[in-house]
Design an enzyme around this catalytic site. Structure first.
Site, PDB file in Angstrom:
ATOM      1  N   ASN A  48       0.845  -1.195   0.000  1.00 61.57           N
ATOM      2  CA  ASN A  48       0.000   0.000   0.000  1.00 61.57           C
ATOM      3  C   ASN A  48       0.879   1.243   0.000  1.00 61.57           C
ATOM      4  O   ASN A  48       2.010   1.210   0.468  1.00 61.57           O
ATOM      5  CB  ASN A  48      -0.891   0.024   1.250  1.00 61.57           C
ATOM      6  CG  ASN A  48      -1.765  -1.202   1.358  1.00 61.57           C
ATOM      7  OD1 ASN A  48      -2.242  -1.732   0.368  1.00 61.57           O
ATOM      8  ND2 ASN A  48      -1.966  -1.674   2.575  1.00 61.57           N
ATOM      9  N   ARG A  59      -2.951   9.617  10.440  1.00 55.91           N
ATOM     10  CA  ARG A  59      -3.625   8.416   9.940  1.00 55.91           C
ATOM     11  C   ARG A  59      -3.482   7.334  10.996  1.00 55.91           C
ATOM     12  O   ARG A  59      -2.391   6.944  11.352  1.00 55.91           O
ATOM     13  CB  ARG A  59      -3.005   7.959   8.625  1.00 55.91           C
ATOM     14  CG  ARG A  59      -3.189   8.942   7.474  1.00 55.91           C
ATOM     15  CD  ARG A  59      -2.453   8.449   6.235  1.00 55.91           C
ATOM     16  NE  ARG A  59      -2.564   9.391   5.140  1.00 55.91           N
ATOM     17  CZ  ARG A  59      -3.465   9.305   4.155  1.00 55.91           C
ATOM     18  NH1 ARG A  59      -4.329   8.318   4.131  1.00 55.91           N
ATOM     19  NH2 ARG A  59      -3.478  10.204   3.189  1.00 55.91           N
ATOM     20  N   HIS A  62      -4.740   2.052  13.434  1.00 55.98           N
ATOM     21  CA  HIS A  62      -5.508   0.971  12.820  1.00 55.98           C
ATOM     22  C   HIS A  62      -4.911  -0.403  13.103  1.00 55.98           C
ATOM     23  O   HIS A  62      -3.702  -0.539  13.227  1.00 55.98           O
ATOM     24  CB  HIS A  62      -5.544   1.137  11.293  1.00 55.98           C
ATOM     25  CG  HIS A  62      -6.007   2.473  10.842  1.00 55.98           C
ATOM     26  ND1 HIS A  62      -5.418   3.129   9.789  1.00 55.98           N
ATOM     27  CD2 HIS A  62      -6.993   3.292  11.284  1.00 55.98           C
ATOM     28  CE1 HIS A  62      -6.026   4.294   9.602  1.00 55.98           C
ATOM     29  NE2 HIS A  62      -6.977   4.420  10.499  1.00 55.98           N
ATOM     30  N   LYS A  72       3.010  -5.360   9.257  1.00 60.89           N
ATOM     31  CA  LYS A  72       3.275  -4.303   8.286  1.00 60.89           C
ATOM     32  C   LYS A  72       4.764  -3.989   8.293  1.00 60.89           C
ATOM     33  O   LYS A  72       5.415  -4.040   9.335  1.00 60.89           O
ATOM     34  CB  LYS A  72       2.512  -3.016   8.649  1.00 60.89           C
ATOM     35  CG  LYS A  72       1.009  -3.144   8.578  1.00 60.89           C
ATOM     36  CD  LYS A  72       0.334  -1.850   8.986  1.00 60.89           C
ATOM     37  CE  LYS A  72      -1.176  -1.998   8.958  1.00 60.89           C
ATOM     38  NZ  LYS A  72      -1.828  -0.774   9.448  1.00 60.89           N
ATOM     39  N   HIS A 119      -1.506   0.711  14.537  1.00 63.36           N
ATOM     40  CA  HIS A 119      -0.465   1.461  13.840  1.00 63.36           C
ATOM     41  C   HIS A 119      -1.037   2.769  13.317  1.00 63.36           C
ATOM     42  O   HIS A 119      -2.150   2.812  12.786  1.00 63.36           O
ATOM     43  CB  HIS A 119       0.058   0.621  12.665  1.00 63.36           C
ATOM     44  CG  HIS A 119       0.897   1.399  11.709  1.00 63.36           C
ATOM     45  ND1 HIS A 119       0.435   1.825  10.482  1.00 63.36           N
ATOM     46  CD2 HIS A 119       2.168   1.843  11.814  1.00 63.36           C
ATOM     47  CE1 HIS A 119       1.385   2.496   9.872  1.00 63.36           C
ATOM     48  NE2 HIS A 119       2.441   2.522  10.654  1.00 63.36           N
ATOM     49  N   TYR A 132       3.915   0.673   2.482  1.00 66.43           N
ATOM     50  CA  TYR A 132       4.031  -0.426   3.428  1.00 66.43           C
ATOM     51  C   TYR A 132       3.524  -1.728   2.844  1.00 66.43           C
ATOM     52  O   TYR A 132       2.557  -1.773   2.115  1.00 66.43           O
ATOM     53  CB  TYR A 132       3.360  -0.119   4.769  1.00 66.43           C
ATOM     54  CG  TYR A 132       1.956   0.400   4.718  1.00 66.43           C
ATOM     55  CD1 TYR A 132       0.876  -0.439   4.990  1.00 66.43           C
ATOM     56  CD2 TYR A 132       1.692   1.731   4.436  1.00 66.43           C
ATOM     57  CE1 TYR A 132      -0.414   0.029   4.953  1.00 66.43           C
ATOM     58  CE2 TYR A 132       0.393   2.214   4.409  1.00 66.43           C
ATOM     59  CZ  TYR A 132      -0.655   1.358   4.674  1.00 66.43           C
ATOM     60  OH  TYR A 132      -1.940   1.832   4.642  1.00 66.43           O
ATOM     61  N   ASP A 168     -11.187   7.987  11.859  1.00 64.92           N
ATOM     62  CA  ASP A 168     -10.135   8.027  12.878  1.00 64.92           C
ATOM     63  C   ASP A 168     -10.520   8.915  14.061  1.00 64.92           C
ATOM     64  O   ASP A 168     -10.098   8.661  15.183  1.00 64.92           O
ATOM     65  CB  ASP A 168      -8.814   8.496  12.272  1.00 64.92           C
ATOM     66  CG  ASP A 168      -8.188   7.444  11.365  1.00 64.92           C
ATOM     67  OD1 ASP A 168      -8.620   6.276  11.403  1.00 64.92           O
ATOM     68  OD2 ASP A 168      -7.269   7.804  10.607  1.00 64.92           O
TER      69      ASP A 168
END
Length: 182
Positions: A48, A59, A62, A72, A119, A132, A168
Protein backbone atom coordinates in the site's frame (compact mmCIF):
# COMPACT_ATOMS: atom_id res chain seq x y z
CA UNK A 1 19.69 -4.82 6.74
CA UNK A 2 20.39 -4.13 10.38
CA UNK A 3 17.62 -5.23 12.77
CA UNK A 4 17.15 -3.21 15.97
CA UNK A 5 14.89 -4.51 18.73
CA UNK A 6 12.44 -1.97 20.09
CA UNK A 7 11.08 -1.65 23.62
CA UNK A 8 7.88 -3.35 22.43
CA UNK A 9 7.67 -7.12 22.12
CA UNK A 10 8.11 -8.42 18.54
CA UNK A 11 8.42 -4.98 16.88
CA UNK A 12 11.64 -4.08 15.02
CA UNK A 13 13.25 -1.00 13.51
CA UNK A 14 15.15 -2.01 10.40
CA UNK A 15 18.03 0.06 9.08
CA UNK A 16 18.95 -0.30 5.43
CA UNK A 17 22.55 -0.94 4.42
CA UNK A 18 23.05 1.00 1.18
CA UNK A 19 25.85 -0.09 -1.12
CA UNK A 20 26.91 2.83 -3.26
CA UNK A 21 29.06 3.88 -6.14
CA UNK A 22 29.10 6.73 -8.67
CA UNK A 23 25.57 5.80 -9.80
CA UNK A 24 24.01 6.16 -6.35
CA UNK A 25 23.15 3.23 -4.09
CA UNK A 26 21.34 -0.09 -3.84
CA UNK A 27 19.79 -1.49 -0.64
CA UNK A 28 17.70 -4.50 0.23
CA UNK A 29 14.43 -3.53 1.95
CA UNK A 30 13.07 -7.02 2.55
CA UNK A 31 14.62 -10.48 2.58
CA UNK A 32 12.54 -13.55 3.40
CA UNK A 33 15.51 -15.40 4.94
CA UNK A 34 16.68 -12.49 7.11
CA UNK A 35 13.14 -11.86 8.32
CA UNK A 36 12.75 -15.56 9.20
CA UNK A 37 16.05 -15.49 11.14
CA UNK A 38 14.53 -12.77 13.35
CA UNK A 39 11.20 -14.59 13.74
CA UNK A 40 9.31 -12.05 11.60
CA UNK A 41 6.45 -12.78 9.25
CA UNK A 42 7.80 -12.67 5.72
CA UNK A 43 4.86 -13.48 3.46
CA UNK A 44 3.43 -10.14 2.37
CA UNK A 45 0.27 -10.21 0.24
CA UNK A 46 -0.14 -6.57 -0.69
CA UNK A 47 1.72 -3.29 -0.84
CA UNK A 48 0.00 0.00 0.00
CA UNK A 49 0.99 3.61 -0.42
CA UNK A 50 -0.43 6.78 1.08
CA UNK A 51 0.14 10.39 0.17
CA UNK A 52 -0.55 13.24 2.59
CA UNK A 53 -0.31 16.81 1.34
CA UNK A 54 -0.32 18.67 4.65
CA UNK A 55 2.04 18.61 7.64
CA UNK A 56 0.20 17.39 10.74
CA UNK A 57 -1.99 14.87 8.89
CA UNK A 58 -2.72 11.92 11.15
CA UNK A 59 -3.63 8.42 9.94
CA UNK A 60 -4.57 5.74 12.46
CA UNK A 61 -4.38 4.04 14.84
CA UNK A 62 -5.51 0.97 12.82
CA UNK A 63 -5.37 -2.81 13.16
CA UNK A 64 -7.32 -5.91 12.15
CA UNK A 65 -8.80 -8.51 14.51
CA UNK A 66 -7.75 -12.16 14.35
CA UNK A 67 -7.75 -14.24 12.25
CA UNK A 68 -7.02 -11.29 9.93
CA UNK A 69 -4.17 -9.81 11.99
CA UNK A 70 -1.55 -8.22 9.79
CA UNK A 71 2.12 -7.49 10.01
CA UNK A 72 3.28 -4.30 8.29
CA UNK A 73 6.64 -3.17 6.99
CA UNK A 74 6.43 0.64 6.87
CA UNK A 75 8.78 3.05 5.12
CA UNK A 76 8.59 6.79 4.38
CA UNK A 77 9.59 7.40 0.76
CA UNK A 78 9.14 11.18 0.69
CA UNK A 79 9.14 13.63 3.58
CA UNK A 80 9.01 12.65 7.25
CA UNK A 81 6.60 10.97 9.67
CA UNK A 82 6.42 9.97 13.27
CA UNK A 83 5.15 6.39 13.27
CA UNK A 84 3.45 5.16 16.43
CA UNK A 85 2.57 1.59 17.31
CA UNK A 86 0.50 0.32 20.26
CA UNK A 87 0.55 -3.30 21.45
CA UNK A 88 -3.12 -4.41 21.69
CA UNK A 89 -2.41 -8.07 22.54
CA UNK A 90 -3.91 -8.65 25.99
CA UNK A 91 -1.46 -11.49 26.78
CA UNK A 92 1.62 -9.43 25.88
CA UNK A 93 4.00 -8.02 28.53
CA UNK A 94 3.88 -4.70 26.60
CA UNK A 95 0.04 -4.56 26.36
CA UNK A 96 -1.18 -0.98 25.67
CA UNK A 97 2.37 0.37 25.60
CA UNK A 98 3.40 2.44 22.62
CA UNK A 99 6.59 3.56 20.99
CA UNK A 100 7.26 6.17 18.33
CA UNK A 101 9.77 6.19 15.49
CA UNK A 102 10.81 8.91 13.08
CA UNK A 103 10.84 7.55 9.55
CA UNK A 104 12.12 9.88 6.84
CA UNK A 105 13.22 9.82 3.25
CA UNK A 106 16.75 10.62 4.44
CA UNK A 107 17.17 8.03 7.23
CA UNK A 108 15.44 5.35 5.08
CA UNK A 109 14.60 3.32 8.19
CA UNK A 110 11.62 1.04 8.13
CA UNK A 111 9.43 -0.32 10.89
CA UNK A 112 8.25 -3.90 11.24
CA UNK A 113 4.85 -3.84 12.97
CA UNK A 114 3.76 -7.32 14.09
CA UNK A 115 0.16 -8.57 14.11
CA UNK A 116 -1.68 -7.39 17.20
CA UNK A 117 -0.42 -3.82 17.04
CA UNK A 118 -2.40 -0.69 16.29
CA UNK A 119 -0.47 1.46 13.84
CA UNK A 120 -0.66 5.12 12.92
CA UNK A 121 1.49 7.98 11.79
CA UNK A 122 1.58 11.76 11.63
CA UNK A 123 3.27 13.74 8.89
CA UNK A 124 6.09 16.03 9.95
CA UNK A 125 6.33 17.77 6.58
CA UNK A 126 4.17 18.53 3.57
CA UNK A 127 3.86 16.15 0.61
CA UNK A 128 4.59 12.89 2.41
CA UNK A 129 4.49 9.49 0.76
CA UNK A 130 4.51 6.28 2.83
CA UNK A 131 4.70 2.74 1.50
CA UNK A 132 4.03 -0.43 3.43
CA UNK A 133 3.88 -4.14 2.85
CA UNK A 134 1.04 -6.01 4.56
CA UNK A 135 0.88 -9.72 5.43
CA UNK A 136 -2.93 -10.07 5.31
CA UNK A 137 -5.57 -8.79 2.93
CA UNK A 138 -7.81 -5.96 4.09
CA UNK A 139 -10.97 -7.32 5.74
CA UNK A 140 -13.54 -4.57 6.52
CA UNK A 141 -15.30 -6.73 9.14
CA UNK A 142 -12.03 -7.18 11.06
CA UNK A 143 -10.98 -3.51 10.94
CA UNK A 144 -10.56 -1.81 14.30
CA UNK A 145 -8.88 1.30 15.62
CA UNK A 146 -7.86 3.24 18.68
CA UNK A 147 -8.46 6.93 19.15
CA UNK A 148 -5.32 8.96 18.61
CA UNK A 149 -6.21 11.17 21.60
CA UNK A 150 -7.19 8.42 24.07
CA UNK A 151 -5.83 9.66 27.42
CA UNK A 152 -5.15 6.09 28.50
CA UNK A 153 -2.48 5.80 25.79
CA UNK A 154 -0.76 9.11 26.64
CA UNK A 155 0.60 9.56 23.11
CA UNK A 156 2.43 12.84 22.61
CA UNK A 157 1.93 13.66 18.92
CA UNK A 158 4.79 15.96 17.86
CA UNK A 159 2.80 18.60 15.93
CA UNK A 160 -0.81 19.79 16.07
CA UNK A 161 -3.22 17.55 14.15
CA UNK A 162 -4.28 19.39 10.99
CA UNK A 163 -6.09 16.66 9.00
CA UNK A 164 -7.90 13.61 10.40
CA UNK A 165 -10.50 11.34 8.82
CA UNK A 166 -13.99 11.06 10.31
CA UNK A 167 -13.39 7.37 11.00
CA UNK A 168 -10.13 8.03 12.88
CA UNK A 169 -11.76 10.81 14.90
CA UNK A 170 -14.50 8.46 16.11
CA UNK A 171 -12.78 5.21 17.06
CA UNK A 172 -13.92 4.26 20.59
CA UNK A 173 -11.83 4.96 23.64
CA UNK A 174 -10.16 1.85 25.04
CA UNK A 175 -12.59 1.58 27.97
CA UNK A 176 -15.52 1.78 25.53
CA UNK A 177 -14.10 -0.67 23.00
CA UNK A 178 -15.43 -4.18 22.67
CA UNK A 179 -13.22 -6.58 24.59
CA UNK A 180 -10.84 -8.07 23.76
CA UNK A 181 -9.02 -5.46 21.72
CA UNK A 182 -7.31 -8.06 19.54
Amino acid sequence: MIFHETTLKDAWLIELEPRGDQRGFFARTMCKEEFAQHGLLNDFVQQNTSFSAQKGTLRGLHYQMQPHGEAKLVRCLRGAIVDIIVDVRADSPTFLQHQQFELTDSNRSQLYVPPGYAHGFQTLSNDVEVSYLVSAAYCPQAERGLRYDDERLQIDWPVPVTVLSEKDAHWPLIDEATKPLY
